[in-house]
Design an enzyme around this catalytic site. Structure first.
Site, PDB file in Angstrom:
ATOM      1  N   LYS A  21       7.753   9.276 -17.563  1.00 14.95           N
ATOM      2  CA  LYS A  21       6.978  10.450 -17.888  1.00 14.95           C
ATOM      3  C   LYS A  21       5.479  10.169 -17.733  1.00 14.95           C
ATOM      4  O   LYS A  21       5.109   9.002 -17.804  1.00 14.95           O
ATOM      5  CB  LYS A  21       7.306  10.942 -19.292  1.00 14.95           C
ATOM      6  CG  LYS A  21       6.741  10.055 -20.399  1.00 14.95           C
ATOM      7  CD  LYS A  21       7.069  10.602 -21.732  1.00 14.95           C
ATOM      8  CE  LYS A  21       6.007  11.528 -22.233  1.00 14.95           C
ATOM      9  NZ  LYS A  21       4.850  10.835 -22.836  1.00 14.95           N
ATOM     10  N   LYS A  61      -1.442  12.750 -33.526  1.00 12.53           N
ATOM     11  CA  LYS A  61      -2.162  11.477 -33.574  1.00 12.53           C
ATOM     12  C   LYS A  61      -3.029  11.505 -34.823  1.00 12.53           C
ATOM     13  O   LYS A  61      -3.412  12.571 -35.310  1.00 12.53           O
ATOM     14  CB  LYS A  61      -3.085  11.336 -32.360  1.00 12.53           C
ATOM     15  CG  LYS A  61      -2.366  11.436 -31.025  1.00 12.53           C
ATOM     16  CD  LYS A  61      -2.006  10.086 -30.479  1.00 12.53           C
ATOM     17  CE  LYS A  61      -1.403  10.175 -29.096  1.00 12.53           C
ATOM     18  NZ  LYS A  61      -0.366   9.190 -28.858  1.00 12.53           N
ATOM     19  N   GLU A 121       1.973   9.704 -35.662  1.00 11.43           N
ATOM     20  CA  GLU A 121       1.321   8.438 -35.315  1.00 11.43           C
ATOM     21  C   GLU A 121       0.033   8.335 -36.103  1.00 11.43           C
ATOM     22  O   GLU A 121      -0.653   9.339 -36.307  1.00 11.43           O
ATOM     23  CB  GLU A 121       0.995   8.393 -33.830  1.00 11.43           C
ATOM     24  CG  GLU A 121       2.222   8.389 -32.952  1.00 11.43           C
ATOM     25  CD  GLU A 121       1.855   8.279 -31.482  1.00 11.43           C
ATOM     26  OE1 GLU A 121       1.881   7.156 -30.962  1.00 11.43           O
ATOM     27  OE2 GLU A 121       1.526   9.308 -30.867  1.00 11.43           O
ATOM     28  N   ASP A 158       2.805  15.726 -24.186  1.00 16.93           N
ATOM     29  CA  ASP A 158       2.981  14.283 -24.360  1.00 16.93           C
ATOM     30  C   ASP A 158       4.202  13.948 -25.223  1.00 16.93           C
ATOM     31  O   ASP A 158       4.878  12.945 -24.981  1.00 16.93           O
ATOM     32  CB  ASP A 158       1.695  13.713 -24.998  1.00 16.93           C
ATOM     33  CG  ASP A 158       1.633  12.195 -24.941  1.00 16.93           C
ATOM     34  OD1 ASP A 158       2.021  11.629 -23.909  1.00 16.93           O
ATOM     35  OD2 ASP A 158       1.178  11.579 -25.932  1.00 16.93           O
ATOM     36  N   HIS A 188      11.714   7.216 -23.440  1.00 17.31           N
ATOM     37  CA  HIS A 188      12.006   5.981 -24.176  1.00 17.31           C
ATOM     38  C   HIS A 188      12.495   6.255 -25.602  1.00 17.31           C
ATOM     39  O   HIS A 188      13.111   5.398 -26.210  1.00 17.31           O
ATOM     40  CB  HIS A 188      10.828   5.004 -24.144  1.00 17.31           C
ATOM     41  CG  HIS A 188       9.713   5.313 -25.082  1.00 17.31           C
ATOM     42  ND1 HIS A 188       8.759   6.260 -24.821  1.00 17.31           N
ATOM     43  CD2 HIS A 188       9.405   4.809 -26.298  1.00 17.31           C
ATOM     44  CE1 HIS A 188       7.914   6.307 -25.837  1.00 17.31           C
ATOM     45  NE2 HIS A 188       8.275   5.442 -26.752  1.00 17.31           N
ATOM     46  N   HIS A 236      10.047  13.915 -25.937  1.00 19.39           N
ATOM     47  CA  HIS A 236      10.650  13.152 -27.030  1.00 19.39           C
ATOM     48  C   HIS A 236      11.251  14.052 -28.120  1.00 19.39           C
ATOM     49  O   HIS A 236      12.400  13.887 -28.515  1.00 19.39           O
ATOM     50  CB  HIS A 236       9.624  12.217 -27.668  1.00 19.39           C
ATOM     51  CG  HIS A 236       8.943  11.299 -26.693  1.00 19.39           C
ATOM     52  ND1 HIS A 236       9.597  10.718 -25.632  1.00 19.39           N
ATOM     53  CD2 HIS A 236       7.671  10.840 -26.616  1.00 19.39           C
ATOM     54  CE1 HIS A 236       8.756   9.949 -24.956  1.00 19.39           C
ATOM     55  NE2 HIS A 236       7.571  10.011 -25.532  1.00 19.39           N
ATOM     56  N   LYS A 284      15.708   4.341 -28.403  1.00 15.86           N
ATOM     57  CA  LYS A 284      15.506   3.804 -29.756  1.00 15.86           C
ATOM     58  C   LYS A 284      16.865   3.697 -30.456  1.00 15.86           C
ATOM     59  O   LYS A 284      17.699   4.603 -30.344  1.00 15.86           O
ATOM     60  CB  LYS A 284      14.551   4.698 -30.550  1.00 15.86           C
ATOM     61  CG  LYS A 284      13.123   4.671 -29.975  1.00 15.86           C
ATOM     62  CD  LYS A 284      12.138   5.279 -30.917  1.00 15.86           C
ATOM     63  CE  LYS A 284      10.782   5.437 -30.260  1.00 15.86           C
ATOM     64  NZ  LYS A 284       9.908   4.267 -30.392  1.00 15.86           N
ATOM     65  N   ASP A 334       0.882  -1.160   0.000  1.00 16.91           N
ATOM     66  CA  ASP A 334       0.000   0.000   0.000  1.00 16.91           C
ATOM     67  C   ASP A 334       0.927   1.219   0.000  1.00 16.91           C
ATOM     68  O   ASP A 334       1.662   1.463   0.950  1.00 16.91           O
ATOM     69  CB  ASP A 334      -0.889  -0.037   1.256  1.00 16.91           C
ATOM     70  CG  ASP A 334      -1.877   1.102   1.247  1.00 16.91           C
ATOM     71  OD1 ASP A 334      -1.618   2.112   0.547  1.00 16.91           O
ATOM     72  OD2 ASP A 334      -2.910   0.989   1.930  1.00 16.91           O
ATOM     73  N   LEU A 335       0.891   1.975  -1.108  1.00 19.76           N
ATOM     74  CA  LEU A 335       1.932   2.978  -1.339  1.00 19.76           C
ATOM     75  C   LEU A 335       2.001   4.085  -0.298  1.00 19.76           C
ATOM     76  O   LEU A 335       3.031   4.714  -0.115  1.00 19.76           O
ATOM     77  CB  LEU A 335       1.737   3.613  -2.724  1.00 19.76           C
ATOM     78  CG  LEU A 335       1.887   2.658  -3.891  1.00 19.76           C
ATOM     79  CD1 LEU A 335       1.727   3.397  -5.200  1.00 19.76           C
ATOM     80  CD2 LEU A 335       3.241   1.971  -3.848  1.00 19.76           C
TER      81      LEU A 335
HETATM   82  C1  BG6 Z   1       4.411   8.036 -25.312  1.00 11.75           C
HETATM   83  C2  BG6 Z   1       3.171   8.873 -25.438  1.00 11.75           C
HETATM   84  O1  BG6 Z   1       5.381   8.690 -24.546  1.00 11.75           O
HETATM   85  O2  BG6 Z   1       4.936   7.791 -26.617  1.00 11.75           O
HETATM   86  C3  BG6 Z   1       2.134   8.200 -26.328  1.00 11.75           C
HETATM   87  O3  BG6 Z   1       2.612   9.083 -24.144  1.00 11.75           O
HETATM   88  C4  BG6 Z   1       2.760   7.836 -27.654  1.00 11.75           C
HETATM   89  O4  BG6 Z   1       1.008   9.043 -26.523  1.00 11.75           O
HETATM   90  C5  BG6 Z   1       4.059   7.074 -27.457  1.00 11.75           C
HETATM   91  O5  BG6 Z   1       1.823   7.050 -28.382  1.00 11.75           O
HETATM   92  C6  BG6 Z   1       4.760   6.864 -28.780  1.00 11.75           C
HETATM   93  O6  BG6 Z   1       5.827   5.984 -28.596  1.00 11.75           O
HETATM   94  P1  BG6 Z   1       6.365   5.094 -29.798  1.00 11.75           P
HETATM   95  O7  BG6 Z   1       7.589   4.464 -29.247  1.00 11.75           O
HETATM   96  O8  BG6 Z   1       5.270   4.128 -30.129  1.00 11.75           O
HETATM   97  O9  BG6 Z   1       6.619   6.054 -30.912  1.00 11.75           O
END
Ligand code: BG6
Length: 486
Positions: A147, A339, A215, A234, A177, A239, A181, A86-87
């Site tokens: 994030k 998106k 995307e 986002d 992330h 990124h 890549k 339980d955090l």
């Molecule tokens: C995330 C975002 O950090 O990156 C998402 O919150 C997004 O909205 C995603 O879809 C995209 O990551 P990738 O590696 O699929 O390009």
């Protein structure tokens, strides 16, 4: 080297969709150091076996080739344990401490303890404070933060303040992330492992740089999270800006985390600041309406599940900025993300200047270097070449293509796999330092501010297109075009 990796929020989406599959891949590739334990911690009451069975079920949803066979899962499951936590209660952290000191599956306590905070970011400060109070912040402990790290500059600073009161900066691994890549590694290798490009990597030779993170998916079931976030927070604040720093940074003196992060920070500090006026001119925001995506009819953002009626959240951003230093003065950097765009396509395009004088009239196609992040991972250098004998004046564009997925097939690792292995190994090169993160927030803040006070809202675009026409006009104003329009 033995390790304990604690996934706090072990039954959440991030844990089963990204982290556990990445850990499994690392295990399958034989890259996970021997003698490791993985502990999922979450609120529910569950035995180790019940957790293993639950995860096995979830793994059925993992991409085909990445799914374990029964036998592989059984071997991986040997590393998995579960703890109810339980955090907000100190008692749970005392149990966690006892578990970490125990010998279940280990001969001695692990050399490295990784605390992965895979919870909602609202809980980061509580969890860090509790870890500190329980004495779970010693030298062997590393904390991983996902994030979104904050909602604006003030909230990001608050998270950093609490993290810093418990952990040293070197113990904090802030994940972006995109830095995991493979294309980003290749970008570092291209720029700093080769002599060829460096003399050209500057305003004298480069006309403009375009970073596109497109995307084709919509916000899906995340309508409610997304409407509070938007594309700027986002994708751009983190990124896209991280990629920009990798492109624009000066060569670091060494391949060490702080040498790299110092250079990235300098780039962020050199970004042209926005004013209310320049936001109106240089930043375009959009929101998708119904259309066609990936060949199928797609609803608009406002019709998505849990998207609040009348939401003005942007699902698309295109902007123009500059890096104000000697290397880059006057070179436009265009950033674009969205998106429900025409394709899933993440790439950086470096457009070189045309030749100073042409002896081939009627042909002009300035060189460009395309760094492809996805769907494929590679590099393409666009050149002009002669078409054939007897047609010396007929030049045609050709491209030198390097497909890294094919060239290094046996060594390809996913972003999360790579980053998790880096945390265990204590390599901070691909993680974001708190000052970088705050500087990036400070830079987007005037955009957020201008949008709050503007009643025009985002421009509509049809799902399956490249966003509002104004995004093309933004680039056309400088006499350029987005890469797919060239
Ligand atoms: C995330 C975002 O950090 O990156 C998402 O919150 C997004 O909205 C995603 O879809 C995209 O990551 P990738 O590696 O699929 O390009």
């Amino acid at each position: 080297m033995s390790f304990d990796l604690v996934v706090i929020g072990g039954t959440g989406d991030l844990a089963w969709r990204k982290l556990m599959p990445a850990l499994f891949q690392a295990f399958r590739h034989g890259k996970l150091p021997e003698g490791g334990r993985i502990l999922a911690a979450s609120r529910q009451e569950m035995s180790d076996d019940a957790y293993r069975a639950w995860l096995k079920e979830r793994f059925q949803e993992v991409e085909g080739a990445k799914r374990p066979s029964d036998d592989e899962f059984a071997r991986f499951a040997g590393l998995l344990h579960y703890l109810r936590l339980d955090l907000s209660q100190p008692a749970g952290y005392a149990e966690l401490k006892a578990w970490l000191g125990s010998k279940v599956g280990h001969d001695t306590p692990a050399d490295v303890v990784v605390m992965y905070l895979a919870t909602s970011p609202d809980l980061f400060t509580t969890v860090c404070a509790q870890l500190g109070a329980a004495g779970l912040n010693g030298d062997r402990v590393r904390v991983v933060l996902e994030k979104p790290l904050g909602h604006d500059l003030a909230s990001a600073r608050e998270i950093n303040r609490v993290v810093r009161s418990v952990f040293r900066e070197e113990q904090a691994f802030r994940i972006d992330h995109y830095l995991g890549k493979p294309a980003v590694q290749n970008l570092m290798a291209l720029r700093f492992g080769n002599a060829l490009f460096e003399p050209l990597w500057r305003r004298e030779s480069i006309a403009n740089i375009q970073i596109t993170l497109a995307e084709s998916i919509g916000v899906g079931t995340r309508g409610d999270f997304y409407s509070r976030t938007g594309a700027l927070r986002d994708m751009i604040q983190n990124h896209a800006l991280q990629l920009l720093t990798m492109i624009a940074m000066e060569p670091p003196s060494r391949n060490l985390a702080d040498a790299i992060r110092d250079e990235k920070l300098k780039v962020l500090r050199s970004l042209k600041p926005f004013s209310i006026e320049s936001v109106g001119r240089d930043v375009i925001r959009g929101q998708y309406r119904a259309g066609n995506a990936d060949g199928k009819p797609a609803v608009g953002f406002l019709e998505e599940d849990k998207a609040p009626a009348g939401s003005r959240t942007e699902t698309f951003v295109a902007l123009r900025t500059e890096v104000q230093n000697w290397r880059w003065a006057g070179v436009p950097f265009y950033l674009r993300t969205g998106k429900r765009l025409a394709a899933r396509d993440a790439q950086i395009v470096v457009n070189f200047r045309p030749t100073p004088h042409t002896i081939f009239p009627g042909t002009s196609a300035p060189n460009k270097l395309v760094i492809k992040l996805q769907p494929e991972d590679g590099l393409a250098l666009h050149l002009l070449a002669a078409k054939g004998a007897g047609q010396s004046e007929a030049l045609a564009p050709v491209s030198l293509d390097l497909d890294f997925d094919k060239a290094f097939a046996e060594n390809r690792v996913g972003a999360y796999e790579r980053l998790l292995l880096d945390v265990i190994a204590g390599r901070l090169n691909l993680f974001v330092r708190s000052d970088e993160q705050e500087e990036a927030w400070a830079w987007v803040e005037p955009i957020l501010e201008a949008w709050r006070n503007d009643d025009v809202g985002p421009r509509p675009y049809n799902a399956g297109t490249w966003g509002p026409a104004a995004a093309s006009a933004l680039v056309a104003r400088d006499g350029y075009a987005w890469s797919e329009e060239q």
